[in-house]
Write a protein that holds these residues in place. Structure first.
Motif, PDB file in Angstrom:
ATOM      1  N   LYS A 100     -18.523  -0.706  -0.233  1.00  0.00           N
ATOM      2  CA  LYS A 100     -18.625   0.473  -1.093  1.00  0.00           C
ATOM      3  C   LYS A 100     -18.490   0.118  -2.570  1.00  0.00           C
ATOM      4  N   MET A 101     -18.123  -1.139  -2.855  1.00  0.00           N
ATOM      5  CA  MET A 101     -18.005  -1.569  -4.238  1.00  0.00           C
ATOM      6  C   MET A 101     -19.348  -2.035  -4.764  1.00  0.00           C
ATOM      7  N   SER A 102     -19.578  -1.795  -6.015  1.00  0.00           N
ATOM      8  CA  SER A 102     -20.814  -2.239  -6.654  1.00  0.00           C
ATOM      9  C   SER A 102     -20.517  -3.363  -7.632  1.00  0.00           C
ATOM     10  N   TYR A 103     -21.300  -4.417  -7.571  1.00  0.00           N
ATOM     11  CA  TYR A 103     -21.130  -5.532  -8.494  1.00  0.00           C
ATOM     12  C   TYR A 103     -21.745  -5.229  -9.857  1.00  0.00           C
ATOM     13  N   ASP A 104     -22.327  -4.049  -9.994  1.00  0.00           N
ATOM     14  CA  ASP A 104     -22.902  -3.651 -11.282  1.00  0.00           C
ATOM     15  C   ASP A 104     -21.906  -2.875 -12.132  1.00  0.00           C
ATOM     16  N   ASN A 105     -20.762  -2.550 -11.557  1.00  0.00           N
ATOM     17  CA  ASN A 105     -19.804  -1.697 -12.256  1.00  0.00           C
ATOM     18  C   ASN A 105     -18.846  -2.509 -13.121  1.00  0.00           C
ATOM     19  N   VAL A 106     -18.403  -1.887 -14.206  1.00  0.00           N
ATOM     20  CA  VAL A 106     -17.352  -2.474 -15.025  1.00  0.00           C
ATOM     21  C   VAL A 106     -16.060  -2.490 -14.212  1.00  0.00           C
ATOM     22  N   ILE A 107     -15.320  -3.571 -14.300  1.00  0.00           N
ATOM     23  CA  ILE A 107     -14.072  -3.699 -13.541  1.00  0.00           C
ATOM     24  C   ILE A 107     -13.079  -2.641 -14.005  1.00  0.00           C
ATOM     25  N   ASP A 108     -12.606  -1.846 -13.071  1.00  0.00           N
ATOM     26  CA  ASP A 108     -11.646  -0.779 -13.366  1.00  0.00           C
ATOM     27  C   ASP A 108     -10.236  -1.339 -13.179  1.00  0.00           C
ATOM     28  N   LEU A 109      -9.558  -1.623 -14.268  1.00  0.00           N
ATOM     29  CA  LEU A 109      -8.242  -2.245 -14.190  1.00  0.00           C
ATOM     30  C   LEU A 109      -7.223  -1.352 -13.489  1.00  0.00           C
ATOM     31  N   ASP A 110      -7.401  -0.041 -13.596  1.00  0.00           N
ATOM     32  CA  ASP A 110      -6.458   0.886 -12.973  1.00  0.00           C
ATOM     33  C   ASP A 110      -6.552   0.861 -11.447  1.00  0.00           C
ATOM     34  N   LYS A 111      -7.707   0.460 -10.929  1.00  0.00           N
ATOM     35  CA  LYS A 111      -7.911   0.451  -9.478  1.00  0.00           C
ATOM     36  C   LYS A 111      -7.902  -0.953  -8.889  1.00  0.00           C
ATOM     37  N   LEU A 112      -7.675  -1.938  -9.729  1.00  0.00           N
ATOM     38  CA  LEU A 112      -7.834  -3.317  -9.295  1.00  0.00           C
ATOM     39  C   LEU A 112      -6.845  -3.695  -8.195  1.00  0.00           C
ATOM     40  N   GLY A 113      -5.624  -3.204  -8.289  1.00  0.00           N
ATOM     41  CA  GLY A 113      -4.648  -3.505  -7.251  1.00  0.00           C
ATOM     42  C   GLY A 113      -5.087  -3.020  -5.888  1.00  0.00           C
ATOM     43  N   GLU A 114      -5.623  -1.788  -5.829  1.00  0.00           N
ATOM     44  CA  GLU A 114      -6.105  -1.240  -4.562  1.00  0.00           C
ATOM     45  C   GLU A 114      -7.320  -2.005  -4.057  1.00  0.00           C
ATOM     46  N   ILE A 115      -8.177  -2.434  -4.977  1.00  0.00           N
ATOM     47  CA  ILE A 115      -9.362  -3.205  -4.585  1.00  0.00           C
ATOM     48  C   ILE A 115      -8.946  -4.532  -3.966  1.00  0.00           C
ATOM     49  N   PHE A 116      -7.985  -5.197  -4.588  1.00  0.00           N
ATOM     50  CA  PHE A 116      -7.506  -6.456  -4.021  1.00  0.00           C
ATOM     51  C   PHE A 116      -6.786  -6.218  -2.689  1.00  0.00           C
ATOM     52  N   LYS A 117      -6.017  -5.154  -2.609  1.00  0.00           N
ATOM     53  CA  LYS A 117      -5.308  -4.855  -1.367  1.00  0.00           C
ATOM     54  C   LYS A 117      -6.285  -4.697  -0.211  1.00  0.00           C
ATOM     55  N   ALA A 118      -7.411  -4.020  -0.483  1.00  0.00           N
ATOM     56  CA  ALA A 118      -8.422  -3.834   0.562  1.00  0.00           C
ATOM     57  C   ALA A 118      -9.009  -5.162   1.013  1.00  0.00           C
ATOM     58  N   LYS A 119      -9.043  -6.144   0.120  1.00  0.00           N
ATOM     59  CA  LYS A 119      -9.613  -7.451   0.450  1.00  0.00           C
ATOM     60  C   LYS A 119      -8.794  -8.172   1.514  1.00  0.00           C
ATOM     61  N   PHE A 120      -7.524  -7.774   1.648  1.00  0.00           N
ATOM     62  CA  PHE A 120      -6.645  -8.462   2.586  1.00  0.00           C
ATOM     63  C   PHE A 120      -6.388  -7.661   3.864  1.00  0.00           C
ATOM     64  N   ILE A 121      -7.104  -6.558   4.052  1.00  0.00           N
ATOM     65  CA  ILE A 121      -6.934  -5.766   5.266  1.00  0.00           C
ATOM     66  C   ILE A 121      -7.202  -6.644   6.484  1.00  0.00           C
ATOM     67  N   GLY A 122      -6.287  -6.609   7.427  1.00  0.00           N
ATOM     68  CA  GLY A 122      -6.487  -7.339   8.677  1.00  0.00           C
ATOM     69  C   GLY A 122      -6.180  -8.816   8.611  1.00  0.00           C
ATOM     70  N   ARG A 123      -5.779  -9.323   7.466  1.00  0.00           N
ATOM     71  CA  ARG A 123      -5.482 -10.758   7.355  1.00  0.00           C
ATOM     72  C   ARG A 123      -4.001 -10.990   7.684  1.00  0.00           C
ATOM     73  N   THR A 124      -3.754 -11.782   8.696  1.00  0.00           N
ATOM     74  CA  THR A 124      -2.389 -12.044   9.137  1.00  0.00           C
ATOM     75  C   THR A 124      -1.892 -13.408   8.669  1.00  0.00           C
ATOM     76  N   SER A 125      -2.732 -14.158   7.982  1.00  0.00           N
ATOM     77  CA  SER A 125      -2.315 -15.428   7.399  1.00  0.00           C
ATOM     78  C   SER A 125      -2.614 -15.405   5.902  1.00  0.00           C
ATOM     79  N   GLU A 126      -2.015 -16.319   5.166  1.00  0.00           N
ATOM     80  CA  GLU A 126      -2.142 -16.314   3.717  1.00  0.00           C
ATOM     81  C   GLU A 126      -3.554 -16.696   3.264  1.00  0.00           C
ATOM     82  N   ALA A 127      -3.979 -16.083   2.165  1.00  0.00           N
ATOM     83  CA  ALA A 127      -5.293 -16.362   1.596  1.00  0.00           C
ATOM     84  C   ALA A 127      -5.243 -16.084   0.095  1.00  0.00           C
TER      85      ALA A 127
END
Length: 235
Positions: A100-127
């Protein structure tokens, strides 16, 4: 009698499916949602008792999906296909969120934490995840770049620099997860952040922030002040 039970079983499945179509999962108890999901992995058995047992053991849907495959098979009698189907749920949730993210969008610093959090959904080991931005502040790269501890000897600083140069990045954002831990930086986390910031500065790229992500939370080292003056040493 068997025929009657079969009809009752089929009718129950149809009622649950109709309930979902009309209301989504908002009106479902966790065991009911799991029961419905398991319909499609176990098409010929009543999945209600199994869903109850799984929730009783692991407490939440996340706990069920994070359980080891061999445990799901050996303790609960799931086939390999059914166990994999459960493991797919958080992985597909992450892919859905990312798509659902677009690589054409300006990075929204206010939402960046949630965006990164979504990147780790389901990961049970460190990355470790890296996001890069161009001179206009648009996202030009976002991916997991390493699996393993941020503080391990193979921390990919060279890879981060190579990616930044290859994409002509001007800004960088880093994140790593603490599975089942707290979103507090270790002294090694801070030292690695400082080292990466200095190396990126030497090639004209600014490390804007470093996030630590857990299953439930995230912390921005820049905004929290936990990194001291690392991000402000040149300001």
């Amino acid at each position: 009698m068997a025929s009657s039970n079969g009809h009752e079983h089929t009718g129950h499945r149809q009622r649950l499916k109709k309930k979902f179509i009309e209301n989504g999962l908002d009106v479902f108890e966790p065991h009911e949602a799991l029961e419905l999901y398991l319909f499609y992995a176990i098409p010929r058995k009543d999945t209600n008792p199994l869903a109850h047992r799984l929730i009783d053991k692991y407490l939440t849907i996340a706990g069920v999906c994070d359980a080891p495959i061999d445990e799901l098979q050996n303790e609960f009698g799931l086939s390999e296909s059914a166990a994999i189907f459960l493991k797919l749920l958080p992985e597909m949730a992450r892919l859905y969120s990312e798509s659902k993210m677009s690589y054409d969008n300006v990075i929204d610093l206010d939402k960046l934490g949630e965006i990164f959090k979504a990147k780790f959904i389901g990961r049970t080991s460190e990355a470790v995840a890296l996001m890069l931005g161009d001179a206009k502040g648009k996202m030009i790269y976002f991916n997991i770049i390493s699996k393993g501890s941020l503080n391990s000897t193979d921390m990919p600083i060279r890879k981060i620099v190579d990616l930044a140069l290859r994409h002509n990045a001007k800004t960088a954002f880093l994140a790593h997860n603490h599975p089942s831990g707290t979103a507090l930086p270790s002294s090694n986390d801070l030292e690695t952040t400082r080292k990466l910031l200095e190396v990126l500065q030497s090639v004209g790229v600014e490390l804007i922030d470093h996030y630590i992500v857990t299953d439930e939370d995230y912390v921005s080292l820049r905004e929290s002040g936990m990194a001291g003056n690392i991000f402000y040493c040149d300001e």
